[in-house]
Every structure is written in C-alpha cells, then in structure tokens.
Design a protein around this motif. Structure first.
Motif, short mmCIF file in Angstrom:
data_model
loop_
_atom_site.label_atom_id
_atom_site.label_comp_id
_atom_site.label_asym_id
_atom_site.label_seq_id
_atom_site.Cartn_x
_atom_site.Cartn_y
_atom_site.Cartn_z
N GLU A 48 37.55 33.57 44.97
CA GLU A 48 38.77 34.31 44.61
C GLU A 48 39.93 33.91 45.54
O GLU A 48 41.05 33.74 45.09
CB GLU A 48 38.53 35.82 44.66
CG GLU A 48 37.57 36.33 43.61
CD GLU A 48 36.09 36.12 43.96
OE1 GLU A 48 35.76 35.79 45.12
OE2 GLU A 48 35.26 36.27 43.04
N THR A 56 35.94 32.82 49.93
CA THR A 56 35.44 33.16 48.61
C THR A 56 36.15 32.34 47.53
O THR A 56 37.23 31.77 47.77
CB THR A 56 35.66 34.66 48.30
OG1 THR A 56 37.07 34.93 48.30
CG2 THR A 56 34.94 35.54 49.30
N ARG A 98 33.45 41.89 43.54
CA ARG A 98 34.50 40.87 43.37
C ARG A 98 35.83 41.50 42.99
O ARG A 98 35.88 42.47 42.25
CB ARG A 98 34.10 39.88 42.30
CG ARG A 98 32.92 39.03 42.68
CD ARG A 98 32.58 38.02 41.63
NE ARG A 98 33.74 37.22 41.30
CZ ARG A 98 33.97 36.71 40.09
NH1 ARG A 98 33.13 36.91 39.12
NH2 ARG A 98 35.03 35.99 39.85
#
Length: 158
Positions: free
Chosen positions: A16, A14, A62
């Motif tokens: 992140e 991801t 998220r």
C-alpha cells in the motif's frame, strides 16, 4: 473498531505504501488523507470512506488510499457467491478503479447502496473519469496508459 474511529496505518514496507509513492510523497499523502478523514469525510459505507481528495478502503489489516485526482476509470460489478457446504447465496458488489499510473484497485462490498453512493459522488465531483464498463472504455483506458508509459520511457532516456 467502530467506523468513526478508524485510523490510517500504513507501514513503510507494505504494498500500500509503495503504491502511494507513485503519486508523490507517501507520508504526506497519508497525513493529508488522515486529516480529511477526520474532518472532511463525505461518505462512510462499511470500510469505504470518501473524502474530497481520497477514497480510503479499510479491509482487515489493510488500508488502501486512492488519490482521486489520479483516477481514470471507475466501474462496478456484481456477482452472486455461493458459500461452500451451504445453501447460502450472497451478492457481492465490486468497485474497480484504474488510475493514471496504471494501478488497479478492487474494492468489495456486500452493500450495493454504499458502492452506488460512492460512484454517484465520484461522477458529480470528477466528471472527467471514464464511468461504467464498456469495451470502448477498456480500449481507451489501455490506450491512455500505453501512451503515458511511452512518455515516461522517453523522459527516462533524456
């Protein structure tokens, strides 16, 4: 999901996770942030949690983890939003955080109190950040980021 029961889940592929890798071992950072969230949380406001070393933002599916020691500039804004096809207006507050790696985070909230509390705690705990928006802060932060990039490029050439 109740605020107190939030778990940090960040997949390895991801955006992140990739962002966290810029600050060191992403798996270690995630584990440490999870420990702090469960035992040392300083402030919870909506989906924003502040621990001694991390600001954690839960937004839908998220989760962003911001290592506070890397923060360089923090400021908040507010704007009035109109909902489409309605007469409703809503104030939205946004906390912007720029880190020493040049990452920019944008955390939105409908609560000014939560954003203000976080900014106040950060100001007390990390007095070396640039706080608030001003053209001078913008110039200084951009200069620091450019100099850091020059140093990184010089190190890569060696």
């Amino acid at each position: 999901m109740a605020e107190e029961n939030r778990e940090i889940r960040i997949g390895k592929f991801t955006k992140e996770y990739s962002r966290l890798s810029k600050y060191g071992d992403a798996d270690r950072i995630i584990s440490e942030a999870a420990r702090e969230l469960s035992s040392k949380c300083l402030l919870k406001s909506g989906g924003i949690m502040l621990t001694p070393k991390y600001l954690i933002h839960f937004s839908g599916s998220r989760t962003e983890i911001i290592p506070l020691e890397s923060a360089l500039w923090v400021f908040e804004t507010q704007e009035l939003k109109n909902e489409l096809f309605s007469q409703k207006e809503q104030m939205i507050y946004t906390l912007y955080i720029t880190t020493i790696t040049g990452e920019r985070y944008k955390i939105r909230s409908e609560s000014h109190e939560g954003i203000a509390e976080i900014t106040e705690l950060l100001t007390d705990r990390y007095p070396n950040f640039f706080y608030g928006y001003s053209p001078e802060h913008s110039r200084m932060v951009h200069y620091i980021l450019e100099e850091n990039q020059k140093e990184l490029n010089a190190l890569k050439k060696r």
